[in-house]
Design a protein around this motif. Structure first.
Motif: not given
Length: 115
Positions: A15-18, A25-27
Protein backbone atom coordinates in the motif's frame (compact mmCIF):
# COMPACT_ATOMS: atom_id res chain seq x y z
CA UNK A 1 -2.93 2.30 -10.67
CA UNK A 2 0.82 2.55 -10.18
CA UNK A 3 0.39 0.22 -7.21
CA UNK A 4 -1.31 -2.28 -9.54
CA UNK A 5 1.76 -2.25 -11.79
CA UNK A 6 4.02 -2.52 -8.74
CA UNK A 7 2.03 -5.51 -7.49
CA UNK A 8 2.63 -7.32 -10.78
CA UNK A 9 6.30 -6.33 -10.67
CA UNK A 10 6.87 -7.86 -7.24
CA UNK A 11 3.96 -10.28 -6.88
CA UNK A 12 3.02 -8.59 -3.59
CA UNK A 13 0.82 -5.56 -2.91
CA UNK A 14 2.38 -2.78 -0.88
CA UNK A 15 0.00 0.00 0.00
CA UNK A 16 1.29 3.46 -0.86
CA UNK A 17 1.75 5.51 2.32
CA UNK A 18 1.37 9.28 2.16
CA UNK A 19 1.30 10.00 5.88
CA UNK A 20 4.21 8.73 8.00
CA UNK A 21 3.11 6.38 10.76
CA UNK A 22 0.07 5.10 8.87
CA UNK A 23 -0.41 1.35 9.21
CA UNK A 24 0.24 -0.42 5.92
CA UNK A 25 -2.44 -2.82 4.72
CA UNK A 26 -1.23 -6.37 4.07
CA UNK A 27 -2.46 -8.61 1.26
CA UNK A 28 -1.98 -12.17 0.11
CA UNK A 29 0.72 -12.41 -2.59
CA UNK A 30 -0.41 -13.20 -6.12
CA UNK A 31 -0.25 -16.88 -7.04
CA UNK A 32 2.96 -17.48 -9.01
CA UNK A 33 1.10 -18.57 -12.15
CA UNK A 34 -1.11 -15.48 -12.06
CA UNK A 35 1.86 -13.17 -11.60
CA UNK A 36 3.78 -14.87 -14.44
CA UNK A 37 0.76 -14.59 -16.73
CA UNK A 38 0.27 -10.90 -15.97
CA UNK A 39 3.96 -10.22 -16.63
CA UNK A 40 3.77 -12.07 -19.93
CA UNK A 41 0.71 -10.10 -21.05
CA UNK A 42 2.11 -6.75 -19.90
CA UNK A 43 5.41 -7.37 -21.68
CA UNK A 44 3.50 -8.21 -24.88
CA UNK A 45 1.86 -4.77 -24.76
CA UNK A 46 5.24 -3.10 -25.42
CA UNK A 47 6.68 -5.75 -27.74
CA UNK A 48 3.77 -6.59 -30.03
CA UNK A 49 0.67 -4.87 -28.68
CA UNK A 50 -0.84 -1.41 -28.44
CA UNK A 51 2.39 0.22 -27.18
CA UNK A 52 4.79 -1.58 -29.52
CA UNK A 53 7.18 0.74 -31.30
CA UNK A 54 6.93 3.56 -28.74
CA UNK A 55 10.49 3.17 -27.50
CA UNK A 56 10.04 1.33 -24.23
CA UNK A 57 13.12 -0.52 -23.04
CA UNK A 58 13.63 -4.26 -22.58
CA UNK A 59 12.62 -4.19 -18.90
CA UNK A 60 9.31 -2.32 -19.28
CA UNK A 61 5.95 -4.06 -18.80
CA UNK A 62 2.75 -2.08 -19.40
CA UNK A 63 -0.98 -1.84 -20.00
CA UNK A 64 -2.80 0.73 -22.11
CA UNK A 65 -6.34 1.81 -21.46
CA UNK A 66 -9.08 3.94 -22.96
CA UNK A 67 -12.20 4.87 -21.01
CA UNK A 68 -15.19 6.30 -22.84
CA UNK A 69 -17.13 8.78 -20.73
CA UNK A 70 -20.71 9.64 -21.57
CA UNK A 71 -21.12 13.19 -22.94
CA UNK A 72 -17.35 13.73 -23.04
CA UNK A 73 -15.78 14.66 -26.35
CA UNK A 74 -12.94 12.14 -26.30
CA UNK A 75 -12.17 9.14 -24.11
CA UNK A 76 -9.81 9.28 -21.15
CA UNK A 77 -6.37 7.90 -21.95
CA UNK A 78 -4.44 5.85 -19.38
CA UNK A 79 -1.28 3.83 -19.19
CA UNK A 80 0.47 2.01 -16.39
CA UNK A 81 3.90 0.43 -16.41
CA UNK A 82 6.79 -0.86 -14.38
CA UNK A 83 10.46 -1.03 -15.25
CA UNK A 84 11.96 -4.09 -13.60
CA UNK A 85 15.48 -2.81 -14.20
CA UNK A 86 14.86 0.39 -12.26
CA UNK A 87 12.43 -0.75 -9.55
CA UNK A 88 9.82 1.85 -10.48
CA UNK A 89 6.10 1.73 -11.29
CA UNK A 90 4.10 4.59 -12.80
CA UNK A 91 0.61 5.35 -14.04
CA UNK A 92 -0.72 8.21 -16.14
CA UNK A 93 -4.26 9.41 -16.88
CA UNK A 94 -4.92 12.06 -19.53
CA UNK A 95 -8.51 13.29 -19.42
CA UNK A 96 -10.58 13.90 -22.54
CA UNK A 97 -7.68 12.98 -24.83
CA UNK A 98 -8.04 9.74 -26.80
CA UNK A 99 -6.41 6.32 -26.90
CA UNK A 100 -4.01 5.24 -24.14
CA UNK A 101 -1.17 4.42 -26.50
CA UNK A 102 -1.44 7.84 -28.18
CA UNK A 103 -1.57 10.16 -25.18
CA UNK A 104 -0.78 8.58 -21.81
CA UNK A 105 1.88 6.13 -23.03
CA UNK A 106 4.23 8.83 -24.38
CA UNK A 107 4.00 10.63 -21.01
CA UNK A 108 5.02 7.45 -19.18
CA UNK A 109 7.78 6.78 -21.71
CA UNK A 110 9.12 10.29 -21.13
CA UNK A 111 9.01 9.81 -17.36
CA UNK A 112 10.81 6.47 -17.49
CA UNK A 113 13.48 7.81 -19.84
CA UNK A 114 14.35 10.47 -17.24
CA UNK A 115 14.07 8.28 -14.15
Amino acid sequence: MASVAATVATGTFEQPILVPGTKQVAATPLPAATDAGLKEMMRAVVTSGTAAGLGFGPDVYAKTGTADIEKQGKPNSWFLAFDSGQDVAVACLVLDAGYGAEYAAPEVQNFLSHY
